[in-house]
Design a protein around this motif. Structure first.
Motif, PDB file in Angstrom:
ATOM      1  N   SER A 283       0.834  -1.205   0.000  1.00  0.00           N
ATOM      2  CA  SER A 283       0.000   0.000   0.000  1.00  0.00           C
ATOM      3  C   SER A 283       0.865   1.249   0.000  1.00  0.00           C
ATOM      4  O   SER A 283       1.991   1.253   0.504  1.00  0.00           O
ATOM      5  CB  SER A 283      -0.924  -0.002   1.222  1.00  0.00           C
ATOM      6  OG  SER A 283      -1.719  -1.165   1.246  1.00  0.00           O
ATOM      7  N   SER A 284       0.313   2.306  -0.570  1.00  0.00           N
ATOM      8  CA  SER A 284       1.004   3.593  -0.580  1.00  0.00           C
ATOM      9  C   SER A 284      -0.026   4.689  -0.812  1.00  0.00           C
ATOM     10  O   SER A 284      -0.787   4.641  -1.797  1.00  0.00           O
ATOM     11  CB  SER A 284       2.061   3.636  -1.689  1.00  0.00           C
ATOM     12  OG  SER A 284       2.708   4.891  -1.727  1.00  0.00           O
ATOM     13  N   GLY A 285      -0.048   5.665   0.107  1.00  0.00           N
ATOM     14  CA  GLY A 285      -0.993   6.762  -0.056  1.00  0.00           C
ATOM     15  C   GLY A 285      -2.427   6.275  -0.036  1.00  0.00           C
ATOM     16  O   GLY A 285      -2.868   5.588   0.880  1.00  0.00           O
ATOM     17  N   ARG A 286      -3.172   6.604  -1.087  1.00  0.00           N
ATOM     18  CA  ARG A 286      -4.571   6.191  -1.164  1.00  0.00           C
ATOM     19  C   ARG A 286      -4.736   4.761  -1.670  1.00  0.00           C
ATOM     20  O   ARG A 286      -5.839   4.224  -1.661  1.00  0.00           O
ATOM     21  CB  ARG A 286      -5.336   7.141  -2.093  1.00  0.00           C
ATOM     22  CG  ARG A 286      -5.367   8.582  -1.594  1.00  0.00           C
ATOM     23  CD  ARG A 286      -6.135   9.459  -2.561  1.00  0.00           C
ATOM     24  NE  ARG A 286      -6.190  10.845  -2.102  1.00  0.00           N
ATOM     25  CZ  ARG A 286      -6.782  11.827  -2.781  1.00  0.00           C
ATOM     26  NH1 ARG A 286      -7.357  11.556  -3.960  1.00  0.00           N
ATOM     27  NH2 ARG A 286      -6.785  13.049  -2.301  1.00  0.00           N
ATOM     28  N   THR A 287      -3.642   4.165  -2.116  1.00  0.00           N
ATOM     29  CA  THR A 287      -3.702   2.795  -2.634  1.00  0.00           C
ATOM     30  C   THR A 287      -3.553   1.812  -1.481  1.00  0.00           C
ATOM     31  O   THR A 287      -2.607   1.886  -0.705  1.00  0.00           O
ATOM     32  CB  THR A 287      -2.575   2.556  -3.660  1.00  0.00           C
ATOM     33  OG1 THR A 287      -2.709   3.493  -4.720  1.00  0.00           O
ATOM     34  CG2 THR A 287      -2.654   1.136  -4.216  1.00  0.00           C
ATOM     35  N   ASN A 288      -4.502   0.912  -1.359  1.00  0.00           N
ATOM     36  CA  ASN A 288      -4.474  -0.099  -0.303  1.00  0.00           C
ATOM     37  C   ASN A 288      -4.605  -1.474  -0.959  1.00  0.00           C
ATOM     38  O   ASN A 288      -5.691  -1.860  -1.395  1.00  0.00           O
ATOM     39  CB  ASN A 288      -5.618   0.139   0.679  1.00  0.00           C
ATOM     40  CG  ASN A 288      -5.550  -0.819   1.862  1.00  0.00           C
ATOM     41  OD1 ASN A 288      -4.546  -1.508   2.054  1.00  0.00           O
ATOM     42  ND2 ASN A 288      -6.615  -0.870   2.637  1.00  0.00           N
TER      43      ASN A 288
END
Length: 404
Positions: A275-280
């Protein structure tokens, strides 16, 4: 033996680190605050192990010893240290970034192992020796398969370039028929024909010998695995090879695996967060023991082929829009959970020895039983012999025999 010693206080608490090799062990000692105390080199012999442990004890109370290669070059030292009551932890080699930064040598690696034990980065207990026999049989059986495959490939390649008469006679036969025919034939003809047929006969005999060797090793391996963990061997789709691989991966002391999630990660079957930022999201794990991952894969394929519950699960997941690869990944994770339970607890295996005598006492054939339950006669036969585990079918079969 060589040593470099720094001043230390008697009776202090210390940590040890061992860099193991074929002929030597390099042992380092650090204080409980990470200060370097001493390092020395010892031979990989019983006397060397005793001297190495005495060297560690001379610098204070040893809290833990980090050892690189507890299942390879450091096996002897690990065994001796644990017999003397020391806590030994398994240390992986330093990562490449650290190695580029500080370089590599035996003392550097030994001190790094000691620091890993001090910091808690290395905390896993090494595998014990109770599965050493299973590991040896498993490796020998796989080696026989590998050599047999190589011989079969050589036969195929020789037939491609063989004289026309030889290729016509043996090229169209199936593998088993071809091997038997080549092993029986008597080389004759001109020099080329005789040489080619002699080579083919030698390879065919090698295949037959390796096949018999593999069958004998598999039988011995099955007996060892069943005696060591009958619950694991009785699980659906778990054969001698896959059970042996999973036991070797977990070790004879599976309590070293704290949770089933840790075991799934060890087998490369646990999804890794990405995950990173808004990406899960999660990604597929490409680490762990790939041989254990392959064992889980073979179990999944077996269950997808013959297990009713797994087939129903695959149908539901397919209707939900998942691909076959995604379904297999989910199955491997679920199988890892089941295998962990078999490894860490005593799983009761239902008794099936009464089924065949009960059937024979009533003069009921395998075909009649198979027709009643809508399965193949081989399914009933393997169930009676303990080669297949299906608790629901076994219970229904027993009840039917009682009323038949």
């Amino acid at each position: 033996m060589t040593a470099a010693v720094v001043g230390h206080t008697a009776g202090q608490e210390v940590f040890g680190g061992v860099d193991s090799h074929t002929d030597t062990l390099h042992i380092a000692v650090i204080s409980d605050n990470g200060g370097h105390l001493a390092d020395a080199e010892f031979p990989t012999t019983a006397a060397g192990y005793t001297a190495g442990l005495a060297f560690l004890n001379a610098h204070g109370h040893v809290l833990a010893i980090g050892v690189e290669g507890t299942a390879s070059y450091g096996t002897g030292f690990t065994r001796e240290a644990r017999a003397c009551g020391h806590r030994v932890v398994e240390v992986n080699r330093p990562d490449r970034a650290e190695r580029r930064r500080i370089g590599k040598s035996d003392p550097i690696d030994a001190y790094a192992a000691a620091r890993a034990a001090l910091s808690g980065r290395a905390s896993s207990a090494p595998k014990d020796d109770t599965v050493a026999g299973i590991r040896a049989l498993h490796n020998a059986a796989r080696s026989a398969v590998k050599a047999r495959t190589a011989a079969l490939n050589q036969i195929g390649q020789l037939l491609i370039t063989a004289p026309e008469a030889v290729r016509t006679r043996y090229g169209r036969l199936k593998t088993a028929e071809r091997t038997d025919a080549l092993a029986r034939q008597r080389p004759a003809g001109d020099a080329v024909h005789t040489a080619v047929l002699t080579a083919l006969k030698s390879l065919a005999r090698r295949v037959k010998e390796l096949t018999a060797e593999h069958q004998a090793l598999t039988k011995a391996l099955d007996a060892e695995v069943t005696a060591h963990n009958p619950g694991l061997r009785a699980a659906y789709g778990v054969g001698p090879d896959t059970a042996a691989q999973l036991l070797v991966t977990a070790g004879g002391n599976p309590e070293r695996l704290r949770t089933e999630a840790a075991f799934a990660a060890l087998c490369g079957a646990a999804p890794v967060p990405a995950s990173s930022g808004r990406t899960n999201r999660h990604r597929l794990s490409r680490g762990g023991d790939r041989a254990a991952n392959a064992a889980l894969y073979r179990i999944a394929l077996c269950r997808m082929s013959g297990d009713r519950r797994t087939r129903d699960y695959v149908t539901r997941q397919t209707e939900a829009g998942r691909t076959k690869k995604e379904i297999i990944r989910l199955l491997k994770r679920a199988i890892a959970r089941e295998i962990f339970r078999c490894l860490t607890t005593n799983v009761a295996v239902p008794e099936i020895a009464d089924l065949r005598p009960a059937r024979q006492a009533k003069n009921i054939t395998l075909t009649a039983v198979a027709n009643h339950f809508g399965v193949w006669p081989a399914t009933i036969s393997t169930l009676e012999r303990g080669l297949r585990r299906d608790d629901d079918l076994a219970n229904a079969y027993r009840e039917w025999l009682t009323t038949a």
